[in-house]
Design an enzyme around this catalytic site. Sequence first.
Site, mmCIF file in Angstrom:
data_model
loop_
_atom_site.group_PDB
_atom_site.id
_atom_site.type_symbol
_atom_site.label_atom_id
_atom_site.label_comp_id
_atom_site.label_asym_id
_atom_site.label_seq_id
_atom_site.Cartn_x
_atom_site.Cartn_y
_atom_site.Cartn_z
ATOM 1 N N ASN A 14 0.868 -1.176 0.000
ATOM 2 C CA ASN A 14 0.000 0.000 0.000
ATOM 3 C C ASN A 14 0.906 1.229 0.000
ATOM 4 O O ASN A 14 1.436 1.620 1.040
ATOM 5 C CB ASN A 14 -0.894 -0.037 1.251
ATOM 6 C CG ASN A 14 -1.853 1.145 1.314
ATOM 7 O OD1 ASN A 14 -1.782 2.061 0.487
ATOM 8 N ND2 ASN A 14 -2.740 1.124 2.283
ATOM 9 N N ARG A 97 -2.685 -2.007 -3.408
ATOM 10 C CA ARG A 97 -3.881 -1.178 -3.225
ATOM 11 C C ARG A 97 -3.790 -0.024 -4.228
ATOM 12 O O ARG A 97 -2.763 0.648 -4.313
ATOM 13 C CB ARG A 97 -3.917 -0.611 -1.804
ATOM 14 C CG ARG A 97 -5.073 0.323 -1.624
ATOM 15 C CD ARG A 97 -4.995 1.072 -0.329
ATOM 16 N NE ARG A 97 -6.145 1.946 -0.238
ATOM 17 C CZ ARG A 97 -6.121 3.111 0.383
ATOM 18 N NH1 ARG A 97 -5.034 3.537 0.968
ATOM 19 N NH2 ARG A 97 -7.199 3.861 0.421
ATOM 20 N N HIS A 186 -12.898 3.427 -0.013
ATOM 21 C CA HIS A 186 -12.909 2.441 1.092
ATOM 22 C C HIS A 186 -13.605 1.144 0.675
ATOM 23 O O HIS A 186 -14.069 0.384 1.529
ATOM 24 C CB HIS A 186 -13.680 2.958 2.336
ATOM 25 C CG HIS A 186 -12.990 4.029 3.093
ATOM 26 N ND1 HIS A 186 -13.689 4.992 3.787
ATOM 27 C CD2 HIS A 186 -11.687 4.284 3.332
ATOM 28 C CE1 HIS A 186 -12.838 5.809 4.387
ATOM 29 N NE2 HIS A 186 -11.616 5.401 4.126
ATOM 30 N N ARG A 247 -11.559 16.254 6.973
ATOM 31 C CA ARG A 247 -12.415 16.599 5.824
ATOM 32 C C ARG A 247 -13.805 17.003 6.310
ATOM 33 O O ARG A 247 -14.328 16.404 7.251
ATOM 34 C CB ARG A 247 -12.555 15.418 4.858
ATOM 35 C CG ARG A 247 -11.271 15.026 4.169
ATOM 36 C CD ARG A 247 -11.552 14.011 3.069
ATOM 37 N NE ARG A 247 -10.322 13.371 2.641
ATOM 38 C CZ ARG A 247 -10.046 12.079 2.823
ATOM 39 N NH1 ARG A 247 -10.926 11.279 3.396
ATOM 40 N NH2 ARG A 247 -8.905 11.582 2.410
ATOM 41 N N GLU A 390 -8.070 -4.661 5.177
ATOM 42 C CA GLU A 390 -7.986 -4.461 3.733
ATOM 43 C C GLU A 390 -6.848 -5.281 3.127
ATOM 44 O O GLU A 390 -6.961 -5.800 2.027
ATOM 45 C CB GLU A 390 -7.799 -2.971 3.431
ATOM 46 C CG GLU A 390 -9.088 -2.188 3.644
ATOM 47 C CD GLU A 390 -8.868 -0.720 3.954
ATOM 48 O OE1 GLU A 390 -8.421 -0.422 5.078
ATOM 49 O OE2 GLU A 390 -9.145 0.105 3.081
#
Length: 407
Positions: A14, A97, A186, A247, A390
């Site tokens: 990743n 990823r 996601h 965010r 993940e």
Amino acid sequence: MPKNSMEIKVLVINAGSSSIKYQLYQMPQARVLAKGIIERIGDEKAKLSHFYNGKMFCLEKKVENHQEGMDLILDTLTGKKAGVIGDIGQIGAVGHRVVHGAEEFTGSVIIDDKVIASVEKFVDLAPLHNPSNLTGIRAARHNLPDVTQVACFDTAFHTSIPEVAYMYALPYEMYEKYRARRYGFHGTSHRYVARKAGQLLGKHKYELNAITCHLGNGCSISAVKGGKSVDTSMGFTPLEGVVMGTRSGDFDPAILFYLIEKGYDVKTLNIMCNKRSGLLGLSGISNDMRELEELSREGNRRAKLAIDVFCYRIKKYIGAYLAVLGGVDCIVFTGGIGENSASIRGQICSNMDLFQIMLDSQANNRAVGTDVKISAQDSKIAVFVICTNEEAAIAKDTYELTSRTKR
Ligand code: ADP
């Protein structure tokens, strides 16, 4: 393990803008042989933290770029000090990823030059992520040229979202010309926890209706119908949706026009919305939920406000997705906040009796770091805490695609 199943080691990569996370899996058992992260690539000194056989190995040295980072990872995995394999020839496949696969990639794929060209094309859509993901792919292909490499896209799970949910009510040509639509992110996490929830409920994966809440630094909620994503809170970029660490999530875009008239430029506003808003912006203190919970308990008003807005918005999305789905088997909490904060889960699920959602407060308080049901016996909709993974999902996809080609 099924008979004749192929045994290989899968390296999961990743690659971020200044970091590379990695995990080496023994497949198909999904056993982690080693994992780690290199942070601060390109800085004066980078830091490698490597975990293997219950031990930790750390190293600080200059790592100029992702290629040097990949060299260091492979050297560490095969090294005398903290290695777990004899040589890199033992790595049977690499899974990467990749954040944005746009409308093209509906699942994980074996990487070839065409896939790389597409990921490059989508840099425009994910300028912060796809370039780093590509540098990771290029470095791994350079070091392991004969090894199958697989790309797993954050957007892939959401490619099942129907038009009615992915279209924005902007002039249609904004979609035709620029592909401006909801993509969602996601996806690997939402898919992983939805599959796990299905197993916990004893349901076939394509029978599950669920609302999955990934609450980490970035946060998104997904509506899953028949095992497929039918809506999600993040949109064209990860900015849309619920309140996140830094965010803003949803707000009236006219505020941006108003601020431009007041003299703000686009770059400043972009940084404001992505890096200075959310929990950090509301509290003025931190984007870290642990810190905010502590301060709120001590009576800090702005920390409490940030938490209240955070929970309120999630509750609103859950309400919307209950309506969208018609019937829901379960709600899942995952991500750093979702997996660890009983009080946030409690606040989100408070006063939801009308929807047949009731927590077992003891089970909720006890649930940390395990996959467990936290709803009360008489709750019609089950509520789960499920630890996302993940990397394991990427390793599984990589293994399946690799063994299919080798059969
Ligand atoms: P990322 O999205 O970067 O992978 P994580 O999933 O690790 O991030 O989530 C990070 C968030 O989880 C932070 O806001 C952190 O404060 C929060 N978190 C971690 N542990 C706890 C805890 N015990 N209680 C509340 N929040 C927690």
